[in-house]
Scaffold this motif. Structure first.
Motif, PDB file in Angstrom:
ATOM      1  N   ALA A   1     -62.168   3.750  24.992  1.00  0.00           N
ATOM      2  CA  ALA A   1     -62.738   2.655  25.787  1.00  0.00           C
ATOM      3  C   ALA A   1     -64.250   2.676  25.624  1.00  0.00           C
ATOM      4  O   ALA A   1     -64.857   3.752  25.579  1.00  0.00           O
ATOM      5  CB  ALA A   1     -62.369   2.792  27.258  1.00  0.00           C
ATOM      6  N   GLY A   2     -64.860   1.517  25.552  1.00  0.00           N
ATOM      7  CA  GLY A   2     -66.312   1.444  25.430  1.00  0.00           C
ATOM      8  C   GLY A   2     -67.020   2.130  26.582  1.00  0.00           C
ATOM      9  O   GLY A   2     -66.559   2.087  27.718  1.00  0.00           O
ATOM     10  N   HIS A   3     -68.138   2.766  26.279  1.00  0.00           N
ATOM     11  CA  HIS A   3     -68.835   3.598  27.259  1.00  0.00           C
ATOM     12  C   HIS A   3     -69.171   2.848  28.547  1.00  0.00           C
ATOM     13  O   HIS A   3     -68.990   3.373  29.644  1.00  0.00           O
ATOM     14  CB  HIS A   3     -70.116   4.156  26.624  1.00  0.00           C
ATOM     15  CG  HIS A   3     -70.853   5.115  27.503  1.00  0.00           C
ATOM     16  ND1 HIS A   3     -70.334   6.352  27.821  1.00  0.00           N
ATOM     17  CD2 HIS A   3     -72.045   5.020  28.136  1.00  0.00           C
ATOM     18  CE1 HIS A   3     -71.190   6.981  28.615  1.00  0.00           C
ATOM     19  NE2 HIS A   3     -72.230   6.208  28.815  1.00  0.00           N
ATOM     20  N   ALA A   4     -69.658   1.628  28.441  1.00  0.00           N
ATOM     21  CA  ALA A   4     -70.074   0.883  29.629  1.00  0.00           C
ATOM     22  C   ALA A   4     -69.076  -0.209  30.010  1.00  0.00           C
ATOM     23  O   ALA A   4     -69.375  -1.079  30.822  1.00  0.00           O
ATOM     24  CB  ALA A   4     -71.450   0.263  29.398  1.00  0.00           C
ATOM     25  N   SER A   5     -67.870  -0.139  29.455  1.00  0.00           N
ATOM     26  CA  SER A   5     -66.870  -1.179  29.696  1.00  0.00           C
ATOM     27  C   SER A   5     -66.163  -0.965  31.031  1.00  0.00           C
ATOM     28  O   SER A   5     -66.172   0.131  31.583  1.00  0.00           O
ATOM     29  CB  SER A   5     -65.835  -1.165  28.566  1.00  0.00           C
ATOM     30  OG  SER A   5     -65.131   0.064  28.567  1.00  0.00           O
ATOM     31  N   PRO A   6     -65.542  -2.020  31.569  1.00  0.00           N
ATOM     32  CA  PRO A   6     -64.748  -1.860  32.792  1.00  0.00           C
ATOM     33  C   PRO A   6     -63.657  -0.815  32.604  1.00  0.00           C
ATOM     34  O   PRO A   6     -63.210  -0.560  31.481  1.00  0.00           O
ATOM     35  CB  PRO A   6     -64.156  -3.261  33.007  1.00  0.00           C
ATOM     36  CG  PRO A   6     -65.089  -4.181  32.290  1.00  0.00           C
ATOM     37  CD  PRO A   6     -65.592  -3.411  31.097  1.00  0.00           C
TER      38      PRO A   6
END
Length: 197
Positions: free
Chosen positions: A156-161
């Motif tokens: 999951a992307g670092h700053a993603s929900p």
């Protein structure tokens, strides 16, 4: 046949690992014969004896600098007395981890969980799900798209929900949880069965 008790034990700083833990638990509950509990590692660090009530454990941590997070390591370290007694011997264990990159050195995180389980005398359940992209399923929809056999990996992307995982990772988490319960049903709990004879 008694109901098997499974604990999905996890630490999650930003919600991503918690989301995958919930998907693993959902998959586990889709198989009959198991009572599934979602438990934060931080809570168990204060009361490790609670582990004795379970037949199997699915361990989950984000990958931080190539290993488990500090709160998850604290939970592992808190089980020292159980290790000395080999109180968790013959119980089943598996692991999952999340990082923001496709690799992120997630393998070393799963390896630390494996070694932890081995030191306790537990039996490790890997990930037998074949990567579906080899059968023509689009990469982001494919089960086990990251190609991990020792445990479940998700990205999951670092700053993603917290819930922003591609469909393939969510599907894999559910399949992984179900496979663990099916394995638990086949293998049973040798330690508990031996104690009751």
């Amino acid at each position: 046949m008694k109901t098997q008790k499974l604990a999905v034990i996890y630490h999650s700083a930003h919600g991503h690992t918690e989301h995958i833990a919930s998907q693993v638990a959902e998959g586990a509950r889709s198989a009959s014969g198991a009572e599934v509990h979602l438990i934060k590692a931080e809570e168990l660090a204060a009361r490790p004896d609670d582990l004795l009530a379970f037949d199997g454990f699915i361990l989950g941590s984000p990958t931080y600098l190539g290993g488990v997070s500090a709160p998850f390591k604290s939970f592992m370290d808190a089980t020292g007395k159980l290790w000395r007694m080999q109180a968790l011997k013959d119980k089943l264990a598996a692991g999952f981890t999340v990082s923001s990159l496709p690799s992120g050195d997630k393998q070393s995180t799963l390896t630390s969980m494996f070694v932890f389980a081995m030191q306790h005398g537990m039996l490790w359940v890997g990930n037998p799900i074949l990567p579906e992209q080899h059968r023509g399923v689009p990469y982001e929809e494919a089960a086990n798209r990251l190609g991990s056999w020792s445990g479940l990996m998700a990205q999951a992307g670092h700053a993603s929900p917290a819930d922003s995982f591609v469909p393939g990772d969510v599907k894999t988490a559910r399949m992984f949880g179900r496979h663990f319960v099916e394995t638990l049903a086949r293998v049973g709990s040798p330690a508990l069965e031996g104690a009751s004879q």
